[in-house]
Design an enzyme around this catalytic site. Sequence first.
Site, PDB file in Angstrom:
ATOM      1  N   GLY A 336     -31.320  95.096 -23.726  1.00  0.00           N
ATOM      2  CA  GLY A 336     -30.689  94.586 -22.793  1.00  0.00           C
ATOM      3  C   GLY A 336     -29.903  95.563 -21.924  1.00  0.00           C
ATOM      4  N   SER A 337     -28.748  95.338 -21.369  1.00  0.00           N
ATOM      5  CA  SER A 337     -28.009  96.147 -20.226  1.00  0.00           C
ATOM      6  C   SER A 337     -27.719  97.400 -20.758  1.00  0.00           C
ATOM      7  CB  SER A 337     -26.992  95.333 -19.558  1.00  0.00           C
ATOM      8  OG  SER A 337     -27.533  94.290 -19.040  1.00  0.00           O
TER       9      SER A 337
END
Length: 746
Positions: A336-337
């Site tokens: 993810g981020s």
Amino acid sequence: MANQPNRKSDHIRRVNRIIQTRTFVLMLVMGVGVFLLLFAKLYQLQIVRHEELQKMALNQQTRSTEITASRGTIYDSGGNILAISATAETIFLSPLELEEELKDEETTWSREFLAENLARILEINVESIYQKMDRTYSQYEVLKLRADEDVANEVRTFLNDHEIRGVYLVTDAKRYYPYGSLASHIVGFVGDDNTGLYGLEARYEKELEGQTGLVVTAQDSAGNDMLYAYEKYYDAQNGNDVILTIDTTVQYYLEKNLEEIVDKYNAAKGATAIALNVKNGAVLGMASYPNYDLNDFSTIQDAKLKQAIEEGTASLADMQMLQWRNKALNDTYEPGSTFKIITLAAALEEGVIDMSTTYHCTGSISIYDQTIHCTGTHLTQTLPETAAHSCNPAFVTFGLKLGQDKFYDYMDSFGLMGGSGVDLDGEATGIFIKEENFTDLDLACYAFGQNFNVTPIALIAAQAACVNGGYLYAPYVVEQVLSDDGTVVYQHDNTPVRQVISEETSAKVRECLEYVVSDGTGRNGQVTGYRIGGKTGTADKGKTGEVVVSFVCFAPADDPEVILLVALDEPADDTGTYPSGGAMAAPAASAIMSEILPYLGIEPTYSAEELLGADATLPYVTDLSVSEAIARLQEKGFSYKIIGEGDTVTDQTPSGGIVIPGKSTVVLYAGVEKTEELCTVPPLIGKTPAEANVAATNAGLLLRFTGTTSSSSGTICVLSQSEDVGAQVPAGTVITAQLGDTAVSD
């Protein structure tokens, strides 16, 4: 007629000669045949079966007893013992000798008496003892491997009291793990034969095992030892010791907080956390949940795993493998981020963006008719703000500017494609699209951390390289291997694998990531007194709706020493907290950092405002005049409350010499006795800092805040408290309240 007798005698002589000749020939043939048969038999016995018969003779004439080598000790970085071999005794019987003893009319004990008492002392099945006794051809049948000293002593006393022969105890070694479950996934365990089966015990088997010794003793035809006839002793060689980079205190902080958030957010597939020395890749701590007790590794510890076995939805073997898995190493996940750190570093290094870059976010971006949404509509943002907002369209754009080839090359250069190279077995391989099939749409997804898998250990090594000046180090857990006499057999080489980005680029990455924690989605990762940089992450796991939430942070932000990754796998969405890295993982990371940074000697740098509320040592004011005591307390920034009307302080709460939060209220007893009544811990979760402070003070307790210390959202409240609601504690007890911003996402 006179010649007839002569002819007859000649005939008889000829017949006799023929018979003699035939007899001689027959005897010669038979002699040669017998010789050949004897030669063949002797050849078979002396040549073909020489080693076999020699071994049989030795077995009949001697008793060989192995002397187990002491397995090497595993130490943490501070010299604390994580695994050690202690003296134990293996108990065995000789059925051949027992049979002879039982035939002796002077023997006062019976077969049943011996079996039942040994079964009682050793806590084993009596039928198994009978079965071993029945093997009267054998001289070595193990009853108990590596019995503890108290059990061995009880057996020895029993044998001596009843003058029993045919049961023996030999010195052996047993593996003990003093810290139980601590660092279980790193240390690993050994099997019944003292051979490493998992973790470092298996990886460093050759270094740890040592060399077995042997005692050879002569025995008679009945199998009895012939004292002083012959004995040969071959000394055992102890194994090497292994010194780790792991710090047991750091490891404890990781495991404690990891267990708390797994329980709090009901994470279906557990969690992992890694603390790394940013400057050389040394693993300070690596935790995985669920875990297990190294001293009882086959027993399932986790309640959920036990339930699966009881319900018949999983086997014991499957659940054992699951609890032994090191999620930091053996599993992969979509980052993810948190992966945006890599995209940011690569784009800055290649010059496709710089610190003056801006990006206008409309809430989404379209790539090949596919729409990628953002966490909000951020409009025009500076580069640090794109990181602080975790703006997906911005990072998609940065990735596309890099181009497919450059982006793919950087993933490889950061060590994500081929693994981290950590010195532990079982590192999984990341899952990536082949370079020849890599499209712009793939690049767009990869740029913000979706559609590929990495291991947590490989990811944190790459993230460390982004903030330490650009140097990629292979993470490692073994610092040294020492021989039994202390000679250094192996010393880890701290040479970096490569420099991926420049020190100038790394400084810019740190600046952006510090802004993420001070003003962005990572503000729940703040730690009072420390400059923290970090990045949140929330990755969807396909179309199932489950997510992996994570947070990576480092400190001090301007010159990092420690980097920490916390990842929670499939937290529940009905816990009252929005499932995101900022809301779940960041507060946990803040709690861990607030403990390990001071422990590691990393000094805080408080702002003027923070300094007023910083922890301070409470002075001793008992026996001083009330006026002198008040002056001492005010000098240190403490407030006070006086009970009684005397002129002299007769007692104080809390007691002097302890460290308590600044601005705390100290109770002074002037001429009256100090109350010994316990205080009830009030509920603090959900309260604002001001509300929590009032509740704690009214309860006679002190409050220390950790976590988010600044936010413009106005939604900071207590996320957790160190003491359970309703607990009875002494007056003046310090309660730690973890603050967080409930408006944080991603």
